[in-house]
Structures are given as structure tokens and as C-alpha cells.
Design a protein around this motif. Structure first.
Motif, short mmCIF file in Angstrom:
data_model
loop_
_atom_site.label_atom_id
_atom_site.label_comp_id
_atom_site.label_asym_id
_atom_site.label_seq_id
_atom_site.Cartn_x
_atom_site.Cartn_y
_atom_site.Cartn_z
N ILE A 67 0.85 -1.19 0.00
CA ILE A 67 0.00 0.00 0.00
C ILE A 67 0.88 1.24 0.00
CG2 ILE A 67 -1.66 1.34 1.37
CD1 ILE A 67 -2.83 -1.41 2.29
N ARG A 68 1.93 1.23 0.82
CA ARG A 68 2.85 2.37 0.87
C ARG A 68 3.46 2.62 -0.51
NH1 ARG A 68 5.82 4.43 4.85
NH2 ARG A 68 5.63 2.59 6.17
N THR A 69 3.93 1.57 -1.15
CA THR A 69 4.56 1.72 -2.46
C THR A 69 3.59 2.30 -3.48
OG1 THR A 69 6.02 -0.15 -1.99
CG2 THR A 69 5.75 0.47 -4.31
N ILE A 70 2.37 1.78 -3.47
CA ILE A 70 1.38 2.25 -4.44
C ILE A 70 1.00 3.70 -4.15
CG2 ILE A 70 -1.01 1.93 -5.21
CD1 ILE A 70 -0.49 -1.14 -4.81
N ILE A 71 0.78 4.04 -2.88
CA ILE A 71 0.42 5.41 -2.53
C ILE A 71 1.55 6.36 -2.89
CG2 ILE A 71 0.01 6.97 -0.59
CD1 ILE A 71 -1.66 4.78 0.68
N ASP A 72 2.77 5.96 -2.61
CA ASP A 72 3.91 6.81 -2.95
C ASP A 72 4.00 7.06 -4.45
OD1 ASP A 72 4.56 7.06 -0.28
OD2 ASP A 72 6.21 5.63 -0.34
N LEU A 73 3.57 6.08 -5.23
CA LEU A 73 3.56 6.28 -6.68
C LEU A 73 2.58 7.37 -7.08
CD1 LEU A 73 3.76 2.61 -8.00
CD2 LEU A 73 5.57 4.32 -7.98
N PHE A 74 1.48 7.48 -6.34
CA PHE A 74 0.50 8.53 -6.64
C PHE A 74 1.09 9.91 -6.37
CE2 PHE A 74 -2.51 5.04 -6.47
CZ PHE A 74 -3.34 5.36 -7.53
N ASP A 75 2.01 9.99 -5.40
CA ASP A 75 2.64 11.27 -5.09
C ASP A 75 3.74 11.64 -6.08
OD1 ASP A 75 1.02 11.79 -2.96
OD2 ASP A 75 2.44 11.07 -1.45
N ALA A 76 4.27 10.63 -6.75
CA ALA A 76 5.36 10.86 -7.70
C ALA A 76 4.78 11.48 -8.98
CB ALA A 76 6.05 9.55 -8.02
N PRO A 77 5.64 12.06 -9.81
CA PRO A 77 5.15 12.60 -11.08
C PRO A 77 4.43 11.51 -11.88
CG PRO A 77 7.42 13.25 -10.71
CD PRO A 77 7.07 12.27 -9.62
N ARG A 78 3.30 11.87 -12.44
CA ARG A 78 2.48 10.90 -13.17
C ARG A 78 3.08 10.56 -14.53
NH1 ARG A 78 -3.20 10.52 -11.27
NH2 ARG A 78 -2.84 10.71 -9.07
N GLY A 79 2.65 9.41 -15.03
CA GLY A 79 2.96 9.06 -16.40
C GLY A 79 4.23 8.25 -16.58
N ARG A 80 4.92 7.94 -15.51
CA ARG A 80 6.11 7.11 -15.68
C ARG A 80 5.69 5.69 -15.97
NH1 ARG A 80 10.02 9.12 -10.82
NH2 ARG A 80 10.47 11.16 -11.67
N ARG A 81 6.16 5.20 -17.08
CA ARG A 81 5.76 3.89 -17.54
C ARG A 81 6.04 2.80 -16.50
NH1 ARG A 81 4.44 2.05 -22.34
NH2 ARG A 81 4.64 -0.16 -22.76
N THR A 82 7.21 2.82 -15.89
CA THR A 82 7.55 1.78 -14.92
C THR A 82 6.63 1.82 -13.71
OG1 THR A 82 9.22 3.23 -13.94
CG2 THR A 82 9.98 1.65 -15.58
N GLN A 83 6.23 3.01 -13.30
CA GLN A 83 5.32 3.12 -12.16
C GLN A 83 3.96 2.52 -12.49
OE1 GLN A 83 5.40 7.32 -11.62
NE2 GLN A 83 7.00 7.24 -10.06
N LEU A 84 3.45 2.89 -13.64
CA LEU A 84 2.14 2.38 -14.05
C LEU A 84 2.19 0.86 -14.24
CD1 LEU A 84 1.16 5.22 -16.52
CD2 LEU A 84 0.27 4.85 -14.21
N GLU A 85 3.27 0.37 -14.81
CA GLU A 85 3.40 -1.07 -15.00
C GLU A 85 3.46 -1.79 -13.66
OE1 GLU A 85 6.83 -1.24 -17.52
OE2 GLU A 85 5.63 -1.06 -19.36
N TYR A 86 4.16 -1.19 -12.69
CA TYR A 86 4.24 -1.78 -11.35
C TYR A 86 2.84 -1.88 -10.74
CZ TYR A 86 5.18 -2.43 -6.42
OH TYR A 86 5.17 -2.92 -5.14
N VAL A 87 2.09 -0.80 -10.77
CA VAL A 87 0.75 -0.80 -10.18
C VAL A 87 -0.13 -1.81 -10.89
CG1 VAL A 87 -1.34 0.58 -9.82
CG2 VAL A 87 0.90 1.56 -9.32
N LEU A 88 -0.07 -1.85 -12.21
CA LEU A 88 -0.89 -2.82 -12.94
C LEU A 88 -0.50 -4.25 -12.60
CD1 LEU A 88 -1.12 -1.05 -16.41
CD2 LEU A 88 -2.97 -1.42 -14.75
N GLY A 89 0.79 -4.50 -12.41
CA GLY A 89 1.24 -5.82 -11.99
C GLY A 89 0.68 -6.20 -10.63
#
Length: 127
Positions: A67-89
């Protein structure tokens, strides 16, 4: 100029149906970070949004570190492919786990039904 709305720990806890201790626990873990005014915690919209995401993640069975990792991704700049792929995984893994649990529950219910049917037949034979 109007200031942004704020909430107390009691208001946040009541709104989300959790205890004050739960809210403080998430704060201790660094998942939320309310403003401090002396000894009082002041919660802003960001804190409420994060708490909502935490509780949704818990309902879906995610461990707090995920949950922490996913929430932190929301705070990071949007649109990073690796972040979106991580969340989708993570979503795919969680969905697969929940679908397996659903199949297991359905199988258990069917087995209980069969066991109940046999017990009733045996009971009828004894009557």
C-alpha cells in the motif's frame, strides 16, 4: 481568502469508521503525515485521500508495505511507464489471488452442501 478545510483526528476516524489508534498507527508508519499544531493533529485533504487509499488497499488484502509503495507512486510525477506497470502488476496479482479465493470459497460451499445432503439422507434413513 478562505483556507482549505481541515479535520481533527476524531472527525477523520469517524468519517472512515476506524479508531483514533488506527489513524495514529498509519501516521507512525509514515503513511499519512498530518500537520501538528502543538499536540493537536490537523488533517488536510491529502491525508484524507491517503487514508482512503490505505483502507481500500487493506480491504483488497494488500499488505501495508505494498500500500505504501502504491500510494507513494501517486505522489510521484504521473505518467512514468515503470510506475504504471508496477501498479498494474500488483493489481493483476491481487485480482488473481482474490479470484482463487473466490473459487476456493465456492468449492467449500459446494462441499458443505454435498455433506449436508448426505447427512440429511442418513438422518432420514434412521427415522
Amino acid at each position: 481568502m478562505t483556507s482549505a478545510p481541515t479535520w481533527t483526528i476524531a472527525q477523520v476516524a469517524d468519517e472512515f469508521g476506524v479508531t483514533h489508534r488506527t489513524v495514529r498507527h498509519y501516521e507512525d508508519l509514515g503513511l499519512i503525515s498530518p500537520e501538528r499544531r502543538g499536540t493537536q493533529r490537523v488533517y488536510h485533504r491529502r491525508d484524507r485521500t491517503r487514508l482512503s487509499l490505505i483502507l481500500r488497499g487493506k480491504r483488497l488484502g494488500f499488505p501495508l508495505e505494498e500500500i505504501r509503495t502504491i500510494i507513494d507512486l501517486f505522489d510521484a510525477p504521473r505518467g512514468r511507464r515503470t510506475q504504471l506497470e508496477y501498479v498494474l502488476g500488483q493489481i493483476d496479482e491481487r485480482r488473481a489471488d482474490l479470484e482463487q479465493r473466490l473459487r476456493d470459497i465456492q468449492d467449500a460451499i459446494a462441499e458443505l452442501g454435498e455433506f449436508e445432503r448426505r447427512c440429511r439422507e442418513d438422518l432420514d434413513k434412521l427415522a
